[in-house]
Enzyme design. Structure first.
Site, PDB file in Angstrom:
ATOM      1  N   GLU A 172      96.617  93.632  83.877  1.00 15.75           N
ATOM      2  CA  GLU A 172      97.991  94.128  83.778  1.00 15.75           C
ATOM      3  C   GLU A 172      98.311  95.043  84.967  1.00 15.75           C
ATOM      4  OE1 GLU A 172      98.675  96.243  80.102  1.00 15.75           O
ATOM      5  OE2 GLU A 172     100.845  96.347  80.445  1.00 15.75           O
ATOM      6  N   ASN A 202     105.208  90.312  74.415  1.00 17.45           N
ATOM      7  CA  ASN A 202     103.945  90.986  74.110  1.00 17.45           C
ATOM      8  C   ASN A 202     104.203  92.119  73.127  1.00 17.45           C
ATOM      9  OD1 ASN A 202     101.094  92.096  74.832  1.00 17.45           O
ATOM     10  ND2 ASN A 202     102.462  93.837  75.208  1.00 17.45           N
ATOM     11  N   GLU A 203     103.363  92.212  72.118  1.00 20.36           N
ATOM     12  CA  GLU A 203     103.474  93.299  71.134  1.00 20.36           C
ATOM     13  C   GLU A 203     104.951  93.565  70.805  1.00 20.36           C
ATOM     14  OE1 GLU A 203     100.930  96.690  72.031  1.00 20.36           O
ATOM     15  OE2 GLU A 203      99.164  95.453  71.683  1.00 20.36           O
ATOM     16  N   TYR A 214      91.785  96.549  69.273  1.00 21.06           N
ATOM     17  CA  TYR A 214      91.000  97.455  70.114  1.00 21.06           C
ATOM     18  C   TYR A 214      89.982  98.204  69.272  1.00 21.06           C
ATOM     19  CZ  TYR A 214      94.025  96.613  74.113  1.00 21.06           C
ATOM     20  OH  TYR A 214      94.673  96.014  75.164  1.00 21.06           O
ATOM     21  N   GLU A 271      94.186  90.408  73.639  1.00 21.61           N
ATOM     22  CA  GLU A 271      93.760  91.758  74.053  1.00 21.61           C
ATOM     23  C   GLU A 271      92.684  92.212  73.086  1.00 21.61           C
ATOM     24  OE1 GLU A 271      96.834  94.688  74.781  1.00 21.61           O
ATOM     25  OE2 GLU A 271      98.172  93.166  75.620  1.00 21.61           O
ATOM     26  N   GLN A 300      90.488  95.405  80.160  1.00 21.36           N
ATOM     27  CA  GLN A 300      91.123  94.592  81.165  1.00 21.36           C
ATOM     28  C   GLN A 300      90.153  94.401  82.333  1.00 21.36           C
ATOM     29  OE1 GLN A 300      95.037  95.811  82.331  1.00 21.36           O
ATOM     30  NE2 GLN A 300      95.730  96.190  80.230  1.00 21.36           N
TER      31      GLN A 300
HETATM   32  O1  AHR Z   1      95.926  97.013  77.365  1.00 23.79           O
HETATM   33  C1  AHR Z   1      96.750  98.134  77.334  1.00 23.79           C
HETATM   34  C2  AHR Z   1      97.953  97.954  76.424  1.00 23.79           C
HETATM   35  O2  AHR Z   1      97.520  97.822  75.103  1.00 23.79           O
HETATM   36  C3  AHR Z   1      98.780  96.730  76.646  1.00 23.79           C
HETATM   37  O3  AHR Z   1      99.706  96.881  77.673  1.00 23.79           O
HETATM   38  C4  AHR Z   1      99.494  96.582  75.327  1.00 23.79           C
HETATM   39  O4  AHR Z   1      99.811  95.247  75.036  1.00 23.79           O
HETATM   40  C5  AHR Z   1      98.502  97.165  74.344  1.00 23.79           C
HETATM   41  O5  AHR Z   1      99.103  98.081  73.495  1.00 23.79           O
END
Ligand code: AHR
Length: 514
Positions: free
Chosen positions: A45, A192-193, A259, A316, A365
């Site tokens: 990103e 995205n999101e 995450y 992600e 990332q």
């Molecule tokens: O990876 C960092 C961020 O995490 C991304 O931009 C977003 O999609 C997520 O909240």
């Protein structure tokens, strides 16, 4: 209470550790699904030093580069056989306007990256530079389109700019900007999101947004991307439910994000290094929650799409720690230790079991951001332990899953839950070799493992292990090879193998057929 818990944890680990031999059976006689190479994807990103500095240094940089893209990063990434890179975001995608990133660089507009550090984005890295980057590493494109702040026409025209094979004005513009042939765009994400930074939408509202945008995403036959809707995160299933039930436009996948936070608390996530055994264990436990989250979303899809056409795109995933002291908090820069390699390997082993429905996964990332595979500092570069986990798992790409039955395995208690002490996964690689991965989750104790192979005659064995000398062992720019794969001794016994798996380690064994 906490002290008592830690004492109990320590004594439990001590008594658990030494005794047992973990036995497992590798069922090569029961081959299953293909493990798509796309489960080993990356996400890059416009965030912090991920693209700028990490990938793009510009043609005039003193750092050796090819058309502005740093050679050392390309050399490192090529060895991972990265199948796909998702770009340009993330949250950045829903405020990215593709026309800003084409044409002469000195005439491109400068914007503010409002999500990540409020820094200037000069658009030096745009569509042409991205495709140059992925062509240099031998990868494919997963473009994340802007459904949050751009209209459908803008998204449709970006796809046309990239894929048009005739003489339209946009195809001519692409040619005038230096690219004659259309690019292949195998994957395209619609936002995205969308529940958050992508527009704060509800699932029902977004389902209609998706229908509208996807209707206009057209490309020449043979270059029609798989279309991915923006889905939920963590334990959520309502986005999958809504999209699976109410999407009328073509939809090949639904994204999901997860995450790993050591503490599970976004305002004090935990540190990348310098943590204790309890946080080691909660990190691994939190990582393994993805297993259930995938299963729950798969159950929803099985209800609406029993033939399995719509995939989950876990586009992600990875660890997210408190920012490194002294770094810009908006840049999400973090160190990466053997714990991250173990997290990666646990994820891979889980992903393999979900191979039917999980069509893609992208670690967040690639460079200098979150669970990066490569870190840079000016002209310096290091490969993180996560890099080595990816490299060791390359033979799993496009391999055929085979089940592993754990005959006996002690458990490790984490607060009121139990973790298996080891995680294992196996597959038959395209080369015909049997690949077996083993992860020792224990923070301090090695474990003896015996694996019996059914349906596979053992020829030669090649085993490497990644461990490090502590639970936060990591590579630094002064000592970039502190955590490196090393050979692991394996004893062959009839049609099985035995080994001592070091504490906090990841091992991958390649066994040729006799
Ligand atoms: O990876 C960092 C961020 O995490 C991304 O931009 C977003 O999609 C997520 O909240």
């Amino acid at each position: 209470m906490k002290v008592l818990h830690i004492v109990m944890l320590a004594s439990f680990l001590a008594t658990q550790a030494s005794a047992d031999v973990i036995e497992l059976t590798v069922r090569a006689d029961q081959p299953g699904d293909r493990i798509s190479r796309y489960l080993y994807g990356q996400f890059a990103e416009h965030l912090g030093r991920g693209i700028y500095e990490g990938v793009w240094v510009g043609e005039d940089s003193a750092i050796p580069n090819t058309r502005g893209i740093r050679n050392d990063v390309i050399d490192a990434l090529k060895q991972l056989h990265i199948p796909v890179v998702r770009w340009p975001g993330g949250c950045f995608a829903d405020e990215y306007h593709w026309r800003d990133g084409i044409g002469p660089r000195d005439q491109r507009p400068v914007r503010i990256n409002t999500h990540w550090g409020w820094v200037e984005e000069d658009n030096a890295f745009g569509t042409h530079e991205f495709f140059d980057f992925i062509e240099q590493i031998g990868s494919e494109a997963y473009i994340a389109g802007n459904a949050g702040s751009g209209p459908p026409r803008e998204m449709a025209q970006w796809l046309e700019y990239m894929t048009a094979d005739n003489d339209t004005t946009l195809a001519r513009l692409r040619r005038a900007n230096g690219r004659d042939e259309p690019w292949k765009v195998p994957f395209f994400g619609v936002g995205n999101e969308s529940w958050g930074c992508g527009g704060n939408m509800t699932p029902a509202y977004y389902a209609d947004v998706y229908n509208r945008y996807a209707t206009f995403l057209k490309a020449p036959s043979g270059n029609q991307p798989k279309l991915v809707a923006s889905g939920g995160s963590g334990e959520q299933t309502e986005w999958t439910e809504e999209l699976a039930a109410n999407t009328r436009a073509r939809m090949d996948g639904i994204s999901h994000h997860y995450y790993t936070l050591p503490t599970g608390n976004w305002s004090a996530k935990g540190r990348a290094t310098g943590f204790g055994e309890e946080e080691w264990l909660t990190t691994l436990r939190n990582t393994m929650r993805i297993d259930d989250y995938l299963s729950h979303n798969e159950a929803v899809l099985d209800k609406h799409d029993p033939d399995g056409n719509v995939g989950i795109y876990l586009d992600e995933w990875g660890t997210w720690y408190d920012a490194e002291p002294g770094s810009n908090a908006g840049f999400l820069y973090q160190q990466n230790s053997i714990r991250d390699a173990v997290v990666a390997a646990l994820n891979f082993n889980i992903f393999h079991r979900h191979a039917r429905r999980l069509h893609m996964a992208n670690i967040a990332q690639t460079v200098n951001v979150l669970q990066a595979v490569v870190l840079t500092d000016g002209p310096k570069i290091l490969r993180t332990p996560t890099y080595h986990a990816f490299e060791m798992y390359v033979p799993f790409q496009d391999a055929t899953f085979v089940p592993v039955d754990l005959v006996s395995s002690p458990e490790i208690r984490v607060q009121d839950e139990a973790l298996p002490q080891i995680s294992a996964s196996a597959a038959i690689a395209e080369s015909g070799e049997l690949i077996l991965s083993l992860v020792n989750l224990h923070p301090s104790e090695p474990v003896k493992v015996r694996a019996d192979l059914w349906g596979f005659e053992i020829g030669s064995i090649d085993t490497r292990v990644l461990a490090g000398d502590s639970i936060d062992a990591h590579n630094t720019f002064d000592n970039p090879d502190a955590v490196m794969p090393a050979p692991l001794a394996v004893v062959r016994k009839s049609n099985g193998v035995s080994m001592l798996l070091p504490a906090h380690s990841v091992a991958v064994m390649k066994i040729s057929a006799e």
